[in-house]
Write a protein that holds these residues in place. Structure first.
Motif, PDB file in Angstrom:
ATOM      1  N   SER A 234     -33.702 -14.562  13.533  1.00 34.02           N
ATOM      2  CA  SER A 234     -32.722 -14.324  12.472  1.00 34.02           C
ATOM      3  C   SER A 234     -31.584 -13.395  12.880  1.00 34.02           C
ATOM      4  O   SER A 234     -30.472 -13.548  12.399  1.00 34.02           O
ATOM      5  N   GLU A 235     -31.834 -12.462  13.777  1.00 28.55           N
ATOM      6  CA  GLU A 235     -30.786 -11.538  14.217  1.00 28.55           C
ATOM      7  C   GLU A 235     -30.127 -11.963  15.524  1.00 28.55           C
ATOM      8  O   GLU A 235     -29.159 -11.339  15.948  1.00 28.55           O
ATOM      9  N   ARG A 236     -30.622 -13.010  16.146  1.00 27.97           N
ATOM     10  CA  ARG A 236     -30.123 -13.418  17.456  1.00 27.97           C
ATOM     11  C   ARG A 236     -29.507 -14.812  17.471  1.00 27.97           C
ATOM     12  O   ARG A 236     -29.046 -15.278  18.507  1.00 27.97           O
ATOM     13  N   ALA A 237     -29.549 -15.466  16.333  1.00 29.80           N
ATOM     14  CA  ALA A 237     -29.040 -16.835  16.239  1.00 29.80           C
ATOM     15  C   ALA A 237     -28.445 -17.033  14.855  1.00 29.80           C
ATOM     16  O   ALA A 237     -28.633 -16.209  13.963  1.00 29.80           O
ATOM     17  N   GLU A 238     -27.730 -18.118  14.698  1.00 28.13           N
ATOM     18  CA  GLU A 238     -27.234 -18.498  13.379  1.00 28.13           C
ATOM     19  C   GLU A 238     -28.334 -19.329  12.726  1.00 28.13           C
ATOM     20  O   GLU A 238     -28.676 -20.397  13.218  1.00 28.13           O
ATOM     21  N   CYS A 239     -28.886 -18.811  11.649  1.00 32.22           N
ATOM     22  CA  CYS A 239     -30.000 -19.484  10.990  1.00 32.22           C
ATOM     23  C   CYS A 239     -29.571 -19.987   9.618  1.00 32.22           C
ATOM     24  O   CYS A 239     -29.045 -19.223   8.805  1.00 32.22           O
ATOM     25  N   TYR A 240     -29.789 -21.254   9.399  1.00 29.48           N
ATOM     26  CA  TYR A 240     -29.478 -21.904   8.135  1.00 29.48           C
ATOM     27  C   TYR A 240     -30.767 -22.501   7.590  1.00 29.48           C
ATOM     28  O   TYR A 240     -31.802 -22.447   8.239  1.00 29.48           O
ATOM     29  N   GLU A 241     -30.708 -23.080   6.416  1.00 27.47           N
ATOM     30  CA  GLU A 241     -31.924 -23.607   5.807  1.00 27.47           C
ATOM     31  C   GLU A 241     -32.625 -24.638   6.693  1.00 27.47           C
ATOM     32  O   GLU A 241     -33.838 -24.611   6.849  1.00 27.47           O
ATOM     33  N   ASN A 242     -31.859 -25.540   7.302  1.00 31.60           N
ATOM     34  CA  ASN A 242     -32.459 -26.629   8.076  1.00 31.60           C
ATOM     35  C   ASN A 242     -32.083 -26.645   9.546  1.00 31.60           C
ATOM     36  O   ASN A 242     -32.315 -27.656  10.222  1.00 31.60           O
ATOM     37  N   GLU A 243     -31.484 -25.563  10.055  1.00 32.87           N
ATOM     38  CA  GLU A 243     -31.192 -25.520  11.483  1.00 32.87           C
ATOM     39  C   GLU A 243     -31.017 -24.103  11.984  1.00 32.87           C
ATOM     40  O   GLU A 243     -30.699 -23.193  11.226  1.00 32.87           O
ATOM     41  N   ILE A 244     -31.276 -23.967  13.267  1.00 32.48           N
ATOM     42  CA  ILE A 244     -31.101 -22.711  13.988  1.00 32.48           C
ATOM     43  C   ILE A 244     -30.148 -23.031  15.135  1.00 32.48           C
ATOM     44  O   ILE A 244     -30.369 -23.987  15.876  1.00 32.48           O
ATOM     45  N   VAL A 245     -29.095 -22.228  15.286  1.00 30.25           N
ATOM     46  CA  VAL A 245     -28.122 -22.465  16.348  1.00 30.25           C
ATOM     47  C   VAL A 245     -28.173 -21.295  17.326  1.00 30.25           C
ATOM     48  O   VAL A 245     -27.932 -20.146  16.955  1.00 30.25           O
ATOM     49  N   LEU A 246     -28.511 -21.604  18.572  1.00 27.09           N
ATOM     50  CA  LEU A 246     -28.572 -20.618  19.653  1.00 27.09           C
ATOM     51  C   LEU A 246     -27.410 -20.844  20.597  1.00 27.09           C
ATOM     52  O   LEU A 246     -27.082 -21.991  20.927  1.00 27.09           O
ATOM     53  N   TYR A 247     -26.815 -19.741  21.057  1.00 28.22           N
ATOM     54  CA  TYR A 247     -25.717 -19.832  22.012  1.00 28.22           C
ATOM     55  C   TYR A 247     -26.126 -19.152  23.311  1.00 28.22           C
ATOM     56  O   TYR A 247     -26.619 -18.028  23.308  1.00 28.22           O
ATOM     57  N   ASP A 248     -25.932 -19.846  24.388  1.00 27.84           N
ATOM     58  CA  ASP A 248     -26.167 -19.319  25.734  1.00 27.84           C
ATOM     59  C   ASP A 248     -25.040 -19.891  26.582  1.00 27.84           C
ATOM     60  O   ASP A 248     -25.224 -20.864  27.306  1.00 27.84           O
ATOM     61  N   ASP A 249     -23.862 -19.315  26.415  1.00 27.51           N
ATOM     62  CA  ASP A 249     -22.629 -19.849  26.984  1.00 27.51           C
ATOM     63  C   ASP A 249     -22.828 -20.347  28.410  1.00 27.51           C
ATOM     64  O   ASP A 249     -23.366 -19.625  29.226  1.00 27.51           O
ATOM     65  N   PRO A 250     -22.515 -21.570  28.672  1.00 22.62           N
ATOM     66  CA  PRO A 250     -21.762 -22.571  27.915  1.00 22.62           C
ATOM     67  C   PRO A 250     -22.644 -23.541  27.112  1.00 22.62           C
ATOM     68  O   PRO A 250     -22.192 -24.564  26.642  1.00 22.62           O
ATOM     69  N   ILE A 251     -23.915 -23.187  26.925  1.00 19.59           N
ATOM     70  CA  ILE A 251     -24.850 -24.084  26.235  1.00 19.59           C
ATOM     71  C   ILE A 251     -24.996 -23.678  24.771  1.00 19.59           C
ATOM     72  O   ILE A 251     -25.051 -22.489  24.457  1.00 19.59           O
ATOM     73  N   LYS A 252     -25.088 -24.668  23.914  1.00 19.33           N
ATOM     74  CA  LYS A 252     -25.406 -24.453  22.501  1.00 19.33           C
ATOM     75  C   LYS A 252     -26.612 -25.327  22.181  1.00 19.33           C
ATOM     76  O   LYS A 252     -26.637 -26.508  22.527  1.00 19.33           O
TER      77      LYS A 252
END
Length: 92
Positions: free
Chosen positions: A20-38
């Motif tokens: 929750s503090e390291r990614a964008e968390c929404y009801e139905n998805e979690i978005v992780l960024y590891d530039d240049p990868i998403k």
């Protein structure tokens, strides 16, 4: 690789709390960024992007990934499935 995907999708809600503090968390998805990868983890599949270009997905009964992302995706899937984050330190 399929076992990793299954483990991640089964633990979606738990991962959402851990990240929750390291990614964008929404009801139905979690978005992780590891530039240049998403990495976009949904409840039914995991999508991979390289430089914002879609490179493939993995789900409970399929894995379709480009050669450009395959190796890194496998590392991420393994890490997320085993709750050993390569680039994130998860602490309680």
């Amino acid at each position: 690789m399929q076992d990793y995907v299954e483990a991640i999708l089964k633990s979606f809600d738990h991962l959402k709390k851990l990240l929750s503090e390291r990614a964008e968390c929404y009801e139905n998805e979690i978005v992780l960024y590891d530039d240049p990868i998403k990495i976009v983890i949904g409840r039914n599949r995991i999508d991979f992007y390289l430089n914002d270009v879609y490179q493939g997905s993995a789900g409970r009964d399929f894995v379709r990934l480009s050669d450009e992302i395959r190796e890194e995706a496998e590392f991420w899937l393994q890490g997320l499935a085993m709750l050993k984050f390569k680039r994130f330190s998860v602490r309680r």
